[in-house]
Scaffold this motif. Structure first.
Motif, PDB file in Angstrom:
ATOM      1  N   PRO A 108       0.796  -1.238   0.000  1.00 12.44           N
ATOM      2  CA  PRO A 108       0.000   0.000   0.000  1.00 12.44           C
ATOM      3  C   PRO A 108       0.823   1.280   0.000  1.00 12.44           C
ATOM      4  O   PRO A 108       0.366   2.304  -0.512  1.00 12.44           O
ATOM      5  N   VAL A 109       2.028   1.261   0.561  1.00  9.80           N
ATOM      6  CA  VAL A 109       2.848   2.477   0.581  1.00  9.80           C
ATOM      7  C   VAL A 109       3.257   2.850  -0.836  1.00  9.80           C
ATOM      8  O   VAL A 109       3.163   4.017  -1.255  1.00  9.80           O
ATOM      9  N   LEU A 110       3.720   1.861  -1.587  1.00  6.71           N
ATOM     10  CA  LEU A 110       4.133   2.132  -2.964  1.00  6.71           C
ATOM     11  C   LEU A 110       2.947   2.585  -3.814  1.00  6.71           C
ATOM     12  O   LEU A 110       3.088   3.451  -4.690  1.00  6.71           O
ATOM     13  N   LEU A 111       1.761   2.047  -3.545  1.00 10.02           N
ATOM     14  CA  LEU A 111       0.578   2.487  -4.282  1.00 10.02           C
ATOM     15  C   LEU A 111       0.207   3.927  -3.937  1.00 10.02           C
ATOM     16  O   LEU A 111      -0.265   4.675  -4.801  1.00 10.02           O
ATOM     17  N   GLU A 112       0.412   4.304  -2.688  1.00  9.25           N
ATOM     18  CA  GLU A 112       0.168   5.693  -2.291  1.00  9.25           C
ATOM     19  C   GLU A 112       1.120   6.633  -3.039  1.00  9.25           C
ATOM     20  O   GLU A 112       0.730   7.698  -3.523  1.00  9.25           O
ATOM     21  N   ILE A 113       2.384   6.235  -3.143  1.00 11.48           N
ATOM     22  CA  ILE A 113       3.362   7.026  -3.903  1.00 11.48           C
ATOM     23  C   ILE A 113       2.972   7.054  -5.377  1.00 11.48           C
ATOM     24  O   ILE A 113       3.085   8.094  -6.043  1.00 11.48           O
ATOM     25  N   ARG A 114       2.484   5.923  -5.898  1.00 10.42           N
ATOM     26  CA  ARG A 114       2.071   5.883  -7.310  1.00 10.42           C
ATOM     27  C   ARG A 114       0.960   6.879  -7.589  1.00 10.42           C
ATOM     28  O   ARG A 114       0.962   7.560  -8.627  1.00 10.42           O
ATOM     29  N   ARG A 115      -0.010   6.976  -6.689  1.00  9.47           N
ATOM     30  CA  ARG A 115      -1.106   7.919  -6.904  1.00  9.47           C
ATOM     31  C   ARG A 115      -0.580   9.347  -7.002  1.00  9.47           C
ATOM     32  O   ARG A 115      -1.054  10.137  -7.822  1.00  9.47           O
ATOM     33  N   ARG A 116       0.395   9.677  -6.165  1.00  7.32           N
ATOM     34  CA  ARG A 116       0.993  11.032  -6.262  1.00  7.32           C
ATOM     35  C   ARG A 116       1.775  11.181  -7.558  1.00  7.32           C
ATOM     36  O   ARG A 116       1.711  12.218  -8.234  1.00  7.32           O
ATOM     37  N   PHE A 117       2.531  10.147  -7.917  1.00  4.89           N
ATOM     38  CA  PHE A 117       3.306  10.192  -9.159  1.00  4.89           C
ATOM     39  C   PHE A 117       2.402  10.394 -10.369  1.00  4.89           C
ATOM     40  O   PHE A 117       2.765  11.109 -11.310  1.00  4.89           O
ATOM     41  N   GLU A 118       1.243   9.757 -10.363  1.00  2.00           N
ATOM     42  CA  GLU A 118       0.306   9.900 -11.485  1.00  2.00           C
ATOM     43  C   GLU A 118      -0.142  11.346 -11.639  1.00  2.00           C
ATOM     44  O   GLU A 118      -0.324  11.835 -12.758  1.00  2.00           O
ATOM     45  N   ARG A 119      -0.311  12.041 -10.505  1.00  2.00           N
ATOM     46  CA  ARG A 119      -0.734  13.443 -10.548  1.00  2.00           C
ATOM     47  C   ARG A 119       0.409  14.368 -10.950  1.00  2.00           C
ATOM     48  O   ARG A 119       0.239  15.261 -11.767  1.00  2.00           O
TER      49      ARG A 119
END
Length: 436
Positions: free
Chosen positions: A26-37
């Motif tokens: 879940p931590v990496l997915l949280e970072i991914r969501r920011r990266f997508e933005r």
């Protein structure tokens, strides 16, 4: 060439593996969501020389979400999960990896990555990084000849000039980088991700501690309870392996160490400490985790019991003298998928797991996704950091605030809250006037 993998028809199975990993990262997915933005890696080409596993796949997807063009190659010839490689290739990631690569294949993969003129490197063991340095410093050897077969017309000077920075995942790799720095030959800035608290305290200790035994058990199906286990090296990896051996019921856990402080720590942790010459006589299972060559040499092997099992948890297959064992054995045969029996001239038999390569990735699946969530969150943030900051050429630790952010995010995903300092407590910690 866009990609080279074993079998693209394995992609659906690979997507299922990636789904399971993402459920536990879940931590990496949280970072991914920011990266997508934010697209912090837009315009960058990231060459990732990592074990091509489902967890690496989650990292690669995150880097791609951040805007990067990503090239993935393996950091070990036997650690690739072919179904994951196929899934990533179908998603437009450039992949050159399959399980069971020859030495030539392995260095062809590095050449493939260099042909894309990467601007950021992610490494696990420093093979990619050291190849770039050999190329630029004009150090030719057989492996570099293999690299050039697929590197195309890559210009070493132009390649180095375009590199913003890199990362390194392992203790072994960081040692190689420090050696380059000491020799005055380091060419671009590197973040030693392995030195982040949220990497080595968890990945090295808990991840390797569990996954090493997973590999030993899958390869042998032996009962650990009642056995004498010898662990060579008491760094964070060795600590984790020894801890889990005790938890599995080992009768004796013996640590072999050259550093007096670590040896003393092992004693205080309740383990026996002795030289390998002595441990070799009593051990049933031997696991190396030193990062150095011939931690177990032929002299040690000849002293071992009939039936001793040898495994390596270090990055490179140099810690057990496999070449020497091959040379002196009077017979050799494969007993199980990842287990080979060597008969010595004295009639005793020893069993080697996974050719002496990284046991947790050869005979098992590597670290659990939950712990790689931390390590690869560090990798993603490190890649972003080297792109956003113009760093001088050196080996760096990831800034502590990013390390703490990874820990904070992990706790949040686990539903755990922690205490906060009061203003009075902050003042006390930053004041010299207040005392008893």
């Amino acid at each position: 060439m866009e990609s080279r993998v074993k079998d693209l028809s394995l992609a659906e199975k690979g997507r299922e593996q990636l789904y399971w990993a993402e459920r536990n990262m879940p931590v990496l997915l949280e970072i991914r969501r920011r990266f997508e933005r934010e697209k912090p890696l837009a315009g960058q080409t990231v060459a990732a020389c990592l074990h091509v596993t489902k967890e690496t796949g989650v990292l690669v997807r995150t880097l791609a979400a951040g805007g990067a063009r990503v090239v993935v190659i393996p950091s070990n010839p036997l650690s690739t999960q072919d179904e994951v490689a196929a899934a990533l290739a179908q998603e437009g990631i450039h992949v050159y990896a399959w399980r069971g690569m020859s030495e030539r294949d392995y260095y062809n993969a590095i050449g493939f990555a260099l042909s894309f003129q990467p601007t950021v490197t992610l490494d696990d063991g420093a093979d990619l990084t050291s190849t770039i340095h050999k190329l630029r410093h004009g150090i030719r050897d057989k492996t570099l000849d293999y690299v050039m077969e697929t590197a195309g017309s890559v210009d070493a000077e132009k390649l180095v000039a375009g590199l913003r920075g890199g990362t390194e995942e392992t203790t072994t790799g960081v040692l190689r980088l420090r050696a380059l720095k000491s020799a005055g030959k380091l060419l671009y800035p590197i973040i030693a991700v392995n030195e982040s608290y949220t990497k080595y305290l968890f990945d090295n200790r808990y991840g390797t501690g569990q996954s090493t035994w997973d590999g030993v058990l899958r390869a042998t199906n032996l009962l650990i309870a009642g056995k004498n286990v010898v662990v060579a090296g008491y760094g964070w990896v060795g600590r984790g392996i020894a801890m889990r051996a005790r938890g599995l019921g080992a009768r004796r856990v013996i640590v072999v160490e050259v550093d007096p402080v670590r040896a003393l720590e092992a004693v205080f942790d309740g383990f026996e400490v002795m030289p390998m010459d002595e441990a070799a006589k009593v051990g049933d299972i031997f696991i190396t985790a030193t990062g150095n060559i011939r931690a177990i040499n032929l002299g040690h092997i000849f002293k071992m019991k009939d039936g001793a099992v040898l495994a390596n948890a270090g990055h490179f297959n140099v810690e057990i003298d496999v070449a020497g064992l091959e040379r002196v054995a009077v017979a050799k045969r494969q007993i199980r998928q990842y287990l080979e029996e060597y008969t010595l001239p004295n009639g005793r038999r020893v069993y080697l797991i996974g050719e002496g390569r990284l046991v947790n990735l050869v005979a098992a699946e590597g670290h659990p996704s939950e712990v790689m969530d931390l390590s690869f969150a560090n990798q993603a943030l490190a890649a972003e950091y080297v792109v956003k900051n113009k760093l001088a050429i050196d080996v760096y630790k990831l800034p502590d605030e990013l390390d703490r952010e990874v820990a904070r995010l992990k706790l949040k995903t686990m539903g755990i809250e922690i205490e906060e300092l009061t203003e009075e407590q902050r003042q006390y910690l930053t004041s010299w006037e207040l005392g008893t």
